[in-house]
Design an enzyme around this catalytic site. Sequence first.
Site, PDB file in Angstrom:
ATOM      1  N   GLU A 214       0.812  -1.194   0.300  1.00  0.00           N
ATOM      2  CA  GLU A 214      -0.137  -0.049  -0.126  1.00  0.00           C
ATOM      3  C   GLU A 214       0.772   1.301  -0.185  1.00  0.00           C
ATOM      4  O   GLU A 214       1.606   1.709   1.204  1.00  0.00           O
ATOM      5  CB  GLU A 214      -1.297   0.137   1.300  1.00  0.00           C
ATOM      6  CG  GLU A 214      -1.875  -1.276   1.087  1.00  0.00           C
ATOM      7  CD  GLU A 214      -3.150  -1.182  -0.131  1.00  0.00           C
ATOM      8  OE1 GLU A 214      -3.309  -0.218  -0.434  1.00  0.00           O
ATOM      9  OE2 GLU A 214      -3.921  -2.273   0.724  1.00  0.00           O
ATOM     10  N   CYS A 248      -1.385   9.071   3.261  1.00  0.00           N
ATOM     11  CA  CYS A 248      -1.680   8.856   1.390  1.00  0.00           C
ATOM     12  C   CYS A 248      -2.132   9.284   0.020  1.00  0.00           C
ATOM     13  O   CYS A 248      -1.930   9.654  -0.422  1.00  0.00           O
ATOM     14  CB  CYS A 248      -1.223   7.595   1.254  1.00  0.00           C
ATOM     15  SG  CYS A 248      -2.664   6.071   2.152  1.00  0.00           S
TER      16      CYS A 248
END
Lengths: 473, 470
Positions: A214, A248
Site C-alpha cells: 500500500e 497517502c
Amino acid sequence: MATLVSTIPKVRDALQATFRSGLTRPITWRQHQLYQLARMAQNERELICDALKKDLGKPKTEVLMAEVGSVIERAVKSAEHLPEWAKTEYPKVADWQKSWKPTLYKAPRGTVLIISPWNYPMILTFQPLIGAIAAGCTAVLKPSELVPTFSQLLEEIVPKYLDPNMCRVVNGAVPETSKLLELQWDHIFYTGNGRVARIIATAAAKHLTPLTLELGGKSPVIIDSAYDIDLAAKRILWGKCNNAGQICVAPDYVLVQRDKQDELVKALQKHYNAFFPEGALDSPSFGSIVSDLHHKRLTSLLSRTKGKVVLQGRADAARRRLEPTIVMDVADGDSLLEEELFGPILPIVPVDSFKQAIDFVNARPHPLVLYAFSDNESVKQQLVSETQSGGIVFNDTFQQLAVNELPFAGVGESGYGNQVMKHTYDTFTQLRSSIDMPKEAEPYLAIRYPPHSEEAVKALTAAVYTRIPPSRL
Amino acid sequence: MSSMKYTPKQHITEIHSRLSKTFREGRTLPLEYRRKQLLQVARLVQENVDAVMASLKADLGRHPFEATLPELGPMVSSALHAVQNLDEWNSPEKPQVEAWRSGWDTTIFKAPKGTVVNISPWNFPWVLTILPLIGAIAAGCTCLIKPSEHAQASAALMAKLIPQYLDPDAYAVCLGAVEETTHVLSLKWDHIFYTGSVSVGRIVAEAAAKQLTPVTLELGGQSPVFVDGDSTNIEIAAKRILWGKQQNAGQVCVAPNHVFVQEQHQSALVEGGPLDSSSEMARVVNARHYERNKSLLFRTKGKVVLGGQAGQDLRIEPAIVTGVTLDDPLMEEEIFGPILPIIPVANVDAAISHIQSGQKTNVWITFHVSMHVDQLCSKVVQRTQSGQLIINETFGQVAVYEMPFGGQGQSGYGSYLGKYSFDTFTHQRGYINVPADARTEGFMQGRYPPYSAPALEFFSQALKTKIPDA
C-alpha cells in the site's frame, strides 16, 4: 525500546508453532480476539490519543474519527461477518463434475508480517491485523520507529488484550526490520513508500512470499470549470489539512482551467480563514510534521518553487509546525511536482483544456487515487476510461476511506493488493480447492487410462470441436 | 531438432513499447473487441489440431489422447467460457452500503492492469501459455507471451499462429532462452505471470520487486499422497494414482510425487497398479532430465519393485519404489518424472507430521488423500496447508474451472482458471461520487476545522459501539 535482534527469529518460530497447533482455527476463538482488539481501542483511547499528540501533534478529533473509531467498528463488524466469510464454498459446476464435490476451503495463509507507517499508525497497523486475525493467521506487528511513543505503547497494551501466542509487537529501526525481512513469512503487508517497498519486495522474493504493498504517489485533483468552485475548494482544503497533509490519499496537486485559477485561490483562502481563524500554526485542529527531516524537506521544496505563493504558511521548525501553503501558476518541472508532497502544501497547476489535464495525469505514475470535481457525466466517464489509478473519487477528498465495501488499493507505482473488511480477510486467506472423486465414477473415467484407444481419442476430441459462434474482426 | 531463432532484445523492447501503446490508446477496452479476440483463440486451436498435436509429439512424445484431454480441449472450452462470461465478469459491482452514504453511488470498476507478460514452461506448453492469455484478453490487457525454449516445436508453432489469429499490436510472442527472458524481466510490466520452477520463480519475483510489479507464481513442489489403506478401495486408489503419475511421464506440477501408506498396506498398493507395457507414455523432455531420473533410480535406497527400465528416445518405464524413507535421494526435490516412491508410515498422523516438518513438502498444490472418513478429512484440512486438496483422485481437479488453481508457500502465489484468470489481470478500482447538495454538506459540516466538541461527540459514535460479550 528496540526488540533484541537475536530474539526476532524465535518470535517468528513461536508464532509459526502456534499456527501449526491449530489454535487460531476455531471461528469463536478468532471472534474473541477481534472483540478484544475492539476493547483495546475503546478502553485505551486516551493513551492512544496522548501518544499520537506527543509524536505527531495530532488533534484528538482526528485520532478518534479516523483511527480509533474505525478500528473498533471494523473489528466488531468483521467478527459479525466472519462466519459468513469463512464458510466453505461449493461452486456451481457442470453436471458431469457435480459428483466430484468441488469445494473451496478458506485456509489461513499462516504466519504473517505487518509493517505499518507513522502517519496513521493506529488504523494502518490494526486494519490489516483485523483481516489477519479473522483469517486465522498469527502475526507480527512492526510499527514505525518514527512514532516512538505510540510504538512503545503498543508493546504494553497489545499483550494485555490479544493472545501473545497469536500476535507480537516487534519494535526497532533498520537492523530489526532487516532481521524480520530475512525470515520466511506466509504474507507481508507493507504500507509506506516506493523506495522501501522495493527493498521489501526483493527480500520477499527470496522466500517467494506474497505481498501487499500500500504505497503512495501524487494524487491529482482535476476541477471541471462548471463545478461549484467554492465547494470544491472547501472539500479539497479539508483533505489537504487532515494530518497536515501527511496522508497517502491527500489531494497532492490541483489541475484547474487557467481562467478559474484566481477564483479557486480566493475560495481556498476564504475556507482557510474559516478553518483556522487565528491561523493554523497554533491551532489544536491542525497537526504537526512528523520529524525535523520531513519539516526541512518541505520547507526546502517551498524555497525552490517557481510558482507564486498566494497563501504563505508560517513555519516553526522547533515545534515542527508548518501552516498550509498555497502556490499557484505551478508549471511542469517545478520542485513541488517532483515527489509526493506528504505535507500541507497545495500546488495549483493551470491548464488550458480538459485534455491537457488528462494528459498531465497520464504522463505520470499511476496515483493511489484520482480526485475530480465535476457533475458532467461524460467528463466522469472519460476519466474512468482514460486514466488509471488505485481508486477514483468524484466531488470529495479522503471520504472514500469511510466506505467499508470498497477495496482500498493502489496500482502500478502506488502498489498492489488491497484491504478493508472482507478484502483484508481475503488478503490473508488462501482459497484451497478440493474435489472428492467417488468410486462410482470409475466407469466414466475408464477411457482416460492407457492404453489409449481410438474411441477414447474420438470421445475427447469432440470437446475440441465445440461450435464457435461466428464473428469477424 | 533444429534450433529456434530467438527474438533479438531490441525487438523485444519494441514489442513491449507497441503493446503498451496499444493499451494506452484504449483499443483493448471495448468488450466486443475482446470477445472477437477470444473467439480467435478458440479458432486458432480448432483449425490447427493436427499441427498442435504434431508439435506436442515432437516436443514430448505425446499420444493424441494426452494432447487432447489436458491441452486442446481445455484451450477451446476456456476461450468459449470466457466469451460467455465476459459481460458478467466486467460489470462494475455496486455493493450495498449503509443508509447515510447511499447517495454516493459506491462502485467497484474492473480495470485492466495494463500490459502483461506470460512466461510459460515446457511440460504443458500449449495450455499453460493459452489459459493465462485468455484471462489477460478477457481483462482487457495487452500481453506478451514468452514460451519455453525447451519445447521448441510448440513455441515455434505459437510464434507462427498467434500473429495470424490475434491482433499483433495487442498480443505478441517472443522466443528465447535465459538472456531473452532476463531482458523481458528488465522491462516494466503491469503483471508478470510465471509458471515454472522455484529457483526461477525467485528470480522473477526479484526482478518484479524492482519495478513493484505484481506477480503470479505457479510453481512446483512435491505433491504428497496419503492412502488410508484401512478405509479405501486400494485397487482404485492405485489405479488413479498411477494414472496421475504417468501423465506426461510424471512431468506435471500436480503429479502425485510420493505416496504415504500404512506399513501393512504397502504391498497391496503395489500390486493394485496395472502397468501395461504397450502403453504409449510420453517421454522425458530432454537428455538432462532423462539422466537425472536415471540417476535417481540408481541412487535410491528403496526397492524398485516395478518398471524403471530406461529405454530409447528418452523414455523411462514408470517405476514404483517401495520402502522409501524421507532422507532418500528420491525425496530431495520434486521428481518431475515417472518414478513413484512409496513411504510406509504408521498412520495418518505420522504422514501429516512428515509433511508439516518437511520444508519442501509442507506446502504444495495438491495433497491427494484417498480416504472416506470425514474425521480424517477434517484433520487433513485443518492441519496441513497446500494449494489444493484432492480426495480420491489425481489430476482431475484441473478440469474444474470454478475452483482457483494456485499454490501456497513454496508452490507459489496467485491463482487462475475461469474467473480467477480474469481477476488476476484486473485491478478493482473503487469509486464514489459525493453529492454537492446542501443536505450532504450540512451532514458533513462537523468534519471541518475548527474541531468543536459537538463535532467530536458526533464522530465519536463509532467509539461507543457495543462490543458483544464473547
